[in-house]
Design a protein around this motif. Structure first.
Motif, PDB file in Angstrom:
ATOM      1  N   LYS A 167      -7.597   8.628   4.055  1.00  0.00           N
ATOM      2  CA  LYS A 167      -6.164   8.308   3.853  1.00  0.00           C
ATOM      3  C   LYS A 167      -5.516   7.911   5.006  1.00  0.00           C
ATOM      4  O   LYS A 167      -4.905   6.937   4.967  1.00  0.00           O
ATOM      5  CB  LYS A 167      -5.254   9.731   3.127  1.00  0.00           C
ATOM      6  N   ASP A 172      -1.004   2.431   5.668  1.00  0.00           N
ATOM      7  CA  ASP A 172      -0.078   1.833   4.732  1.00  0.00           C
ATOM      8  C   ASP A 172      -0.656   1.329   3.420  1.00  0.00           C
ATOM      9  O   ASP A 172       0.356   0.968   2.596  1.00  0.00           O
ATOM     10  CB  ASP A 172       0.912   1.051   5.400  1.00  0.00           C
ATOM     11  N   LYS A 173      -1.837   1.255   3.429  1.00  0.00           N
ATOM     12  CA  LYS A 173      -2.366   0.397   2.211  1.00  0.00           C
ATOM     13  C   LYS A 173      -2.312   1.541   0.996  1.00  0.00           C
ATOM     14  O   LYS A 173      -2.582   2.580   1.131  1.00  0.00           O
ATOM     15  CB  LYS A 173      -3.774   0.165   2.383  1.00  0.00           C
ATOM     16  N   GLU A 174      -2.085   0.810  -0.165  1.00  0.00           N
ATOM     17  CA  GLU A 174      -1.862   1.737  -1.269  1.00  0.00           C
ATOM     18  C   GLU A 174      -3.570   1.903  -1.667  1.00  0.00           C
ATOM     19  O   GLU A 174      -4.373   0.939  -1.842  1.00  0.00           O
ATOM     20  CB  GLU A 174      -1.246   0.917  -2.370  1.00  0.00           C
ATOM     21  N   PRO A 175      -3.813   3.388  -1.792  1.00  0.00           N
ATOM     22  CA  PRO A 175      -5.333   3.355  -2.200  1.00  0.00           C
ATOM     23  C   PRO A 175      -5.804   3.049  -3.616  1.00  0.00           C
ATOM     24  O   PRO A 175      -5.011   3.037  -4.799  1.00  0.00           O
ATOM     25  CB  PRO A 175      -5.464   5.003  -2.175  1.00  0.00           C
ATOM     26  N   LYS A 176      -6.888   2.281  -3.543  1.00  0.00           N
ATOM     27  CA  LYS A 176      -7.608   2.054  -4.897  1.00  0.00           C
ATOM     28  C   LYS A 176      -8.853   2.564  -4.820  1.00  0.00           C
ATOM     29  O   LYS A 176      -9.868   1.925  -3.978  1.00  0.00           O
ATOM     30  CB  LYS A 176      -7.544   0.212  -5.088  1.00  0.00           C
ATOM     31  N   THR A 177      -9.005   3.598  -5.312  1.00  0.00           N
ATOM     32  CA  THR A 177     -10.364   4.449  -4.935  1.00  0.00           C
ATOM     33  C   THR A 177     -11.354   4.621  -6.057  1.00  0.00           C
ATOM     34  O   THR A 177     -10.964   4.812  -7.192  1.00  0.00           O
ATOM     35  CB  THR A 177      -9.759   5.809  -4.669  1.00  0.00           C
ATOM     36  N   LEU A 202      -4.079  13.018  -4.010  1.00  0.00           N
ATOM     37  CA  LEU A 202      -3.591  12.438  -5.343  1.00  0.00           C
ATOM     38  C   LEU A 202      -4.026  13.507  -6.501  1.00  0.00           C
ATOM     39  O   LEU A 202      -4.635  14.669  -5.998  1.00  0.00           O
ATOM     40  CB  LEU A 202      -5.063  11.518  -5.419  1.00  0.00           C
ATOM     41  N   ASP A 206      -4.955  10.004 -11.575  1.00  0.00           N
ATOM     42  CA  ASP A 206      -4.101   9.298 -10.870  1.00  0.00           C
ATOM     43  C   ASP A 206      -4.509   7.766 -10.957  1.00  0.00           C
ATOM     44  O   ASP A 206      -5.701   7.425 -10.937  1.00  0.00           O
ATOM     45  CB  ASP A 206      -3.887   9.369  -9.432  1.00  0.00           C
ATOM     46  N   ALA A 208      -4.226   5.473  -9.052  1.00  0.00           N
ATOM     47  CA  ALA A 208      -5.119   5.055  -7.652  1.00  0.00           C
ATOM     48  C   ALA A 208      -6.472   5.296  -7.757  1.00  0.00           C
ATOM     49  O   ALA A 208      -7.378   4.535  -6.968  1.00  0.00           O
ATOM     50  CB  ALA A 208      -4.428   5.817  -6.529  1.00  0.00           C
ATOM     51  N   ASN A 237     -10.539  -0.459  -2.281  1.00  0.00           N
ATOM     52  CA  ASN A 237     -10.458  -0.218  -0.997  1.00  0.00           C
ATOM     53  C   ASN A 237     -10.945   1.042  -0.532  1.00  0.00           C
ATOM     54  O   ASN A 237     -10.916   1.132   0.876  1.00  0.00           O
ATOM     55  CB  ASN A 237      -9.052  -0.723  -0.540  1.00  0.00           C
TER      56      ASN A 237
END
Length: 345
Positions: A167, A172-177, A202, A206, A208, A237
Motif C-alpha cells: 500500500k 496515491d495509485k488506486e490498487p488493482k491487486t 481492503l 473488494d 480492488a 499493479n
C-alpha cells in the motif's frame, strides 16, 4: 526457489494404530530422516528422549531447515529425533499414518507442521490421549487448542506487514491487486490472506481485487495462474503471493508480458533464495520467517516435558521481519544485506 518449490491444509485412526504398516507399504509417508545423539533411531538410544517430527514434505527447503534445526537442538540435549513427512503438500493421510507410527515407537512428543489444520485432529487426539505432548510448528491447528502448544510465525501479522508495504509503495495509485493464495483449508493461508487485506485496507470481495487463484504455493502453478489472470486483468499493479515460490512463478509470467515495471510484488518466506530475489528486483519485499527457531523451541519444550512433566501451552510467536531494499514510509524493514545474514535454506 534456484526458485524454491513448495508444492510453499481425515478420519479417526483405527484402534491400536493398526494402519501404520498398510500406510507405509502404500507409500503414504516418507522417512525423511532419523537423527539422534548416538545410534540408529529404530533401535533407540537408551534413556534418550525420543521426539517425533512430522513435516508437510521432506524436500521443501523450509521443512528441511526445520528438520535440521530440530536434530541439532536435540543432539545438544542428548535427545533423538525421528523425522517423517507426507509425500506432498496436502497429504493429510500420510501425516495421520506418521503420527500413528511415532506413537507406536514410544516418542515423548510430536512436532508437526499440519497439512490440514482440521483433518489431522483425530490423530492428534489419539496421540495426546496416549500421553504424548503434541506441538504444532509453522501451521496452527483449527482449533488452536487441539495441540498442547504452537510455535510459529504470527502469519496474520506477517500478512499485515506485506500489505502495508504494498500500500505504501503504491502511494496515491488506486490498487488493482491480484492474490495468489496457497491451499484452501490451511490456517497459514487464511491468516496471511486476511493479514494482507488488512494491511492494504481492503475487505474480502473488494473491487480492488481484480483476480485471485489458489496455487498450493507452487512455482509452476503460480506462473500458469498469473498468465491466465493477466489476460483478464492486464492493468494489475500489485500482487500478493502466499510464498516466494509463488512470487517467482508469477514474476516469470509478468516478465513475459512485459509488465515487470508495472506490478509491485510482495511475498512471505525469508529463504536465502527469496532474499536474493528481493535484491535482484524479482520480488519487491518479503517477510522473513525463522523456521529454525520453531524447531529449536519445540524440541526444548518436549525435552522439558520429558524431564519434569511440564507441558508447553498456547501460541508462541517465533517472529517475522520485512525485508526490502525499497523501504516505505511508516513500515519498518531491514535491507537484503541483513536478510542474507539471517535467511534460511
Amino acid at each position: 526457489m534456484s526458485f524454491l518449490r513448495r508444492t510453499d491444509a481425515r478420519r479417526a485412526p483405527s484402534r491400536g494404530w493398526v494402519r501404520v504398516g498398510t500406510a507405509m507399504a502404500a507409500g503414504a509417508l516418507l522417512l525423511a530422516s532419523a537423527g539422534c545423539s548416538g545410534g540408529d533411531s529404530s533401535s533407540g538410544s537408551g534413556d534418550a528422549v525420543k521426539i517425533g517430527l512430522v513435516t508437510k514434505t521432506d524436500s521443501n527447503p523450509f521443512f528441511v531447515n526445520i528438520r535440521e534445526a530440530a536434530q541439532a537442538q536435540a543432539e545438544k540435549s542428548g535427545a533423538e529425533v525421528v523425522a517423517l513427512a507426507g509425500k506432498f503438500d496436502g497429504d493429510n493421510e500420510g501425516q495421520v499414518a506418521a503420527i500413528e507410527n511415532l506413537v507406536s515407537q514410544g516418542v515423548k512428543g510430536i512436532l508437526i507442521t499440519p497439512n490440514s489444520s482440521s483433518g489431522i485432529l483425530n490423530a492428534i487426539k489419539q496421540a495426546r490421549d496416549a500421553g504424548v505432548v503434541v506441538i504444532a510448528l509453522d501451521t496452527a491447528t483449527e482449533p488452536e487448542d487441539a495441540v498442547d502448544a504452537t510455535f510459529a510465525t504470527d502469519n496474520k501479522q506477517a500478512g499485515v506487514f506485506q500489505g502495508k508495504w504494498v500500500k505504501a509503495t503504491l502511494g496515491d495509485k488506486e490498487p488493482k491487486t491480484i492474490m495468489l493464495d496457497g491451499t484452501p483449508g490451511g490456517t497459514v493461508d487464511t491468516f496471511r490472506h486476511d493479514g494482507f487485506l488488512e494491511g492494504m485496507g481492503l475487505k474480502e470481495g473488494d473491487p480492488a481485487i481484480v483476480g485471485q487463484e489458489n496455487t498450493n504455493g507452487d512455482q509452476t502453478k503460480a506462473q500458469t495462474a498469473m498468465e491466465n489472470l493477466l489476460q483478464r486483468a492486464g492493468d494489475v499493479n500489485s500482487l500478493y503471493t502466499i510464498n516466494e515460490p509463488a512470487a517467482a512463478g508469477a514474476y516469470e509470467a509478468i516478465k513475459a508480458a512485459g509488465k515487470e515495471d508495472q506490478v509491485t510484488i510482495a511475498s512471505i518466506d525469508g529463504s536465502c533464495t527469496g532474499v536474493e530475489n528481493v535484491k535482484k528486483g524479482v520480488i519487491g519485499a518479503t517477510v522473513m520467517q525463522f523456521p529454525g527457531k520453531m524447531a529449536e523451541q519445540g524440541v526444548d519444550a518436549v525435552v522439558k516435558f520429558a524431564k519434569d512433566g511440564e507441558k508447553p501451552s498456547g501460541f508462541n510467536d517465533t517472529g517475522s521481519q520485512l525485508i526490502t531494499d525499497k523501504p516505505a514510509d511508516g513500515v519498518e524493514s531491514k535491507d537484503t544485506s541483513w536478510g542474507a545474514e539471517n535467511c534460511w535454506g
